[in-house]
Design a protein around this motif. Structure first.
Motif, PDB file in Angstrom:
ATOM      1  N   LYS A 200     -22.232   6.725 -13.150  1.00  0.00           N
ATOM      2  CA  LYS A 200     -22.155   6.981 -14.590  1.00  0.00           C
ATOM      3  C   LYS A 200     -22.623   5.758 -15.384  1.00  0.00           C
ATOM      4  O   LYS A 200     -23.378   5.889 -16.355  1.00  0.00           O
ATOM      5  CB  LYS A 200     -20.717   7.363 -14.970  1.00  0.00           C
ATOM      6  N   ASP A 201     -22.190   4.567 -14.957  1.00  0.00           N
ATOM      7  CA  ASP A 201     -22.622   3.334 -15.637  1.00  0.00           C
ATOM      8  C   ASP A 201     -24.131   3.134 -15.497  1.00  0.00           C
ATOM      9  O   ASP A 201     -24.804   2.713 -16.442  1.00  0.00           O
ATOM     10  CB  ASP A 201     -21.891   2.128 -15.059  1.00  0.00           C
ATOM     11  N   THR A 202     -24.655   3.431 -14.296  1.00  0.00           N
ATOM     12  CA  THR A 202     -26.096   3.302 -14.061  1.00  0.00           C
ATOM     13  C   THR A 202     -26.873   4.253 -14.963  1.00  0.00           C
ATOM     14  O   THR A 202     -27.893   3.883 -15.563  1.00  0.00           O
ATOM     15  CB  THR A 202     -26.423   3.595 -12.589  1.00  0.00           C
ATOM     16  N   LEU A 203     -26.383   5.468 -15.063  1.00  0.00           N
ATOM     17  CA  LEU A 203     -27.037   6.475 -15.894  1.00  0.00           C
ATOM     18  C   LEU A 203     -26.994   6.077 -17.364  1.00  0.00           C
ATOM     19  O   LEU A 203     -27.998   6.191 -18.091  1.00  0.00           O
ATOM     20  CB  LEU A 203     -26.328   7.811 -15.687  1.00  0.00           C
ATOM     21  N   ARG A 204     -25.862   5.588 -17.795  1.00  0.00           N
ATOM     22  CA  ARG A 204     -25.716   5.162 -19.191  1.00  0.00           C
ATOM     23  C   ARG A 204     -26.700   4.040 -19.513  1.00  0.00           C
ATOM     24  O   ARG A 204     -27.380   4.083 -20.540  1.00  0.00           O
ATOM     25  CB  ARG A 204     -24.274   4.694 -19.429  1.00  0.00           C
ATOM     26  N   GLN A 205     -26.789   3.046 -18.629  1.00  0.00           N
ATOM     27  CA  GLN A 205     -27.699   1.931 -18.864  1.00  0.00           C
ATOM     28  C   GLN A 205     -29.150   2.391 -18.832  1.00  0.00           C
ATOM     29  O   GLN A 205     -29.994   1.902 -19.593  1.00  0.00           O
ATOM     30  CB  GLN A 205     -27.474   0.829 -17.835  1.00  0.00           C
ATOM     31  N   GLU A 206     -29.460   3.341 -17.958  1.00  0.00           N
ATOM     32  CA  GLU A 206     -30.821   3.868 -17.878  1.00  0.00           C
ATOM     33  C   GLU A 206     -31.230   4.535 -19.197  1.00  0.00           C
ATOM     34  O   GLU A 206     -32.371   4.387 -19.649  1.00  0.00           O
ATOM     35  CB  GLU A 206     -30.914   4.871 -16.732  1.00  0.00           C
ATOM     36  N   ILE A 207     -30.296   5.254 -19.813  1.00  0.00           N
ATOM     37  CA  ILE A 207     -30.577   5.912 -21.089  1.00  0.00           C
ATOM     38  C   ILE A 207     -30.821   4.872 -22.184  1.00  0.00           C
ATOM     39  O   ILE A 207     -31.790   4.968 -22.948  1.00  0.00           O
ATOM     40  CB  ILE A 207     -29.408   6.845 -21.467  1.00  0.00           C
ATOM     41  N   VAL A 208     -29.942   3.869 -22.241  1.00  0.00           N
ATOM     42  CA  VAL A 208     -30.099   2.815 -23.242  1.00  0.00           C
ATOM     43  C   VAL A 208     -31.423   2.084 -23.041  1.00  0.00           C
ATOM     44  O   VAL A 208     -32.152   1.799 -24.005  1.00  0.00           O
ATOM     45  CB  VAL A 208     -28.911   1.834 -23.179  1.00  0.00           C
ATOM     46  N   ASP A 209     -31.765   1.798 -21.779  1.00  0.00           N
ATOM     47  CA  ASP A 209     -33.017   1.084 -21.487  1.00  0.00           C
ATOM     48  C   ASP A 209     -34.235   1.925 -21.839  1.00  0.00           C
ATOM     49  O   ASP A 209     -35.243   1.395 -22.338  1.00  0.00           O
ATOM     50  CB  ASP A 209     -33.071   0.702 -20.007  1.00  0.00           C
ATOM     51  N   LYS A 210     -34.161   3.228 -21.588  1.00  0.00           N
ATOM     52  CA  LYS A 210     -35.286   4.106 -21.908  1.00  0.00           C
ATOM     53  C   LYS A 210     -35.535   4.134 -23.411  1.00  0.00           C
ATOM     54  O   LYS A 210     -36.689   4.048 -23.865  1.00  0.00           O
ATOM     55  CB  LYS A 210     -35.014   5.520 -21.400  1.00  0.00           C
ATOM     56  N   VAL A 211     -34.464   4.245 -24.183  1.00  0.00           N
ATOM     57  CA  VAL A 211     -34.610   4.242 -25.639  1.00  0.00           C
ATOM     58  C   VAL A 211     -35.146   2.895 -26.108  1.00  0.00           C
ATOM     59  O   VAL A 211     -36.029   2.831 -26.981  1.00  0.00           O
ATOM     60  CB  VAL A 211     -33.264   4.574 -26.319  1.00  0.00           C
ATOM     61  N   GLY A 212     -34.644   1.804 -25.523  1.00  0.00           N
ATOM     62  CA  GLY A 212     -35.148   0.482 -25.869  1.00  0.00           C
ATOM     63  C   GLY A 212     -36.629   0.325 -25.555  1.00  0.00           C
ATOM     64  O   GLY A 212     -37.373  -0.307 -26.311  1.00  0.00           O
ATOM     65  N   TRP A 213     -37.058   0.922 -24.446  1.00  0.00           N
ATOM     66  CA  TRP A 213     -38.481   0.885 -24.063  1.00  0.00           C
ATOM     67  C   TRP A 213     -39.334   1.668 -25.058  1.00  0.00           C
ATOM     68  O   TRP A 213     -40.463   1.279 -25.362  1.00  0.00           O
ATOM     69  CB  TRP A 213     -38.626   1.472 -22.663  1.00  0.00           C
TER      70      TRP A 213
END
Length: 227
Positions: A200-213
């Protein structure tokens, strides 16, 4: 998704049946729990859940009410308004004028749907928080004086791309949740709570990183279009 058979004491239950057992109704104390208190009173199941590191009043076992979510969104919107005011104040001090407004990268059409509910209810992601916000010019004067891309209203191409991503992220979360449900109800072949929380933490960070990208790419495209 909920067709797998799992062991629940001596009786076999599907995850769908377990979901019905865990229907979102309040316990006698008025608190709505993911695993209701009557499940904890079962000598086998309650002991098993405690062995897995649960307890009835663990924050993760307490379901938020509609009022909780309304308060959470209101607080996040207030923080966004304060950040917007500070941004405009600082930019005005620098350029003598600025009227910028927030642009949500994952926009309201996603947040208002079922996938949006997954983002905030399962991953504690709020669209008004800084990770999802760009400040863009509300008028031409701001765009020219401050060098900020103009607010486009909505960008359907961005929304379409992110809607597909959010659907895929939700499916990944559901798969992890199902595997965790197998373990939590005494079955074999699932994952531990720690593994579920890690996913869940990995998925959350992936979403934040994708938006940041996506943020600088959105700005670059707006600048190219607006000239």
């Amino acid at each position: 998704m909920f067709g797998r058979r799992i062991t629940f004491g001596k009786k076999q239950h599907t995850l769908g049946e377990l979901q019905e057992l865990m229907r979102p109704t309040p316990d006698a104390d008025g608190v709505t729990r993911v695993f209701p208190k009557d499940i904890w009173d079962d000598p086998k199941v309650g002991a098993m859940l405690r062995d897995l590191g649960f307890n009835p009043d663990d924050p993760r076992n307490i379901r938020k009410t509609a009022e909780d979510y309304i308060a959470m969104f209101a607080a996040a919107k207030k923080r966004l308004d304060e950040r917007s005011e500070a941004f405009n104040r600082d930019m005005t001090a620098r350029y003598a004028y600025c009227r910028a407004v927030p642009f949500l990268v994952i926009d309201h059409t996603i947040w208002d749907g079922e996938d949006g509910a997954f983002l905030y209810a399962s991953l504690n992601l709020i669209g008004f928080d800084d990770w999802n916000v760009l400040m863009l010019a509300a008028d031409e004067r701001t765009r020219q004086m401050c060098g900020i891309a103009g607010h486009p209203g909505t960008v359907p191409a961005v929304t379409d791309v992110l809607a597909k991503h959010v659907t895929a992220w939700k499916a990944r979360h559901e798969a992890a949740l199902e595997l965790y449900g197998v373990t939590a109800t005494g079955g074999e072949g699932g994952i531990t709570r720690e593994q579920y929380e890690t996913e869940k933490d990995t998925l959350r960070q992936e979403i934040v990183d994708k938006v940041g990208w996506m943020k600088p790419r959105i700005i670059d495209e707006l600048v190219r279009i607006q000239g």
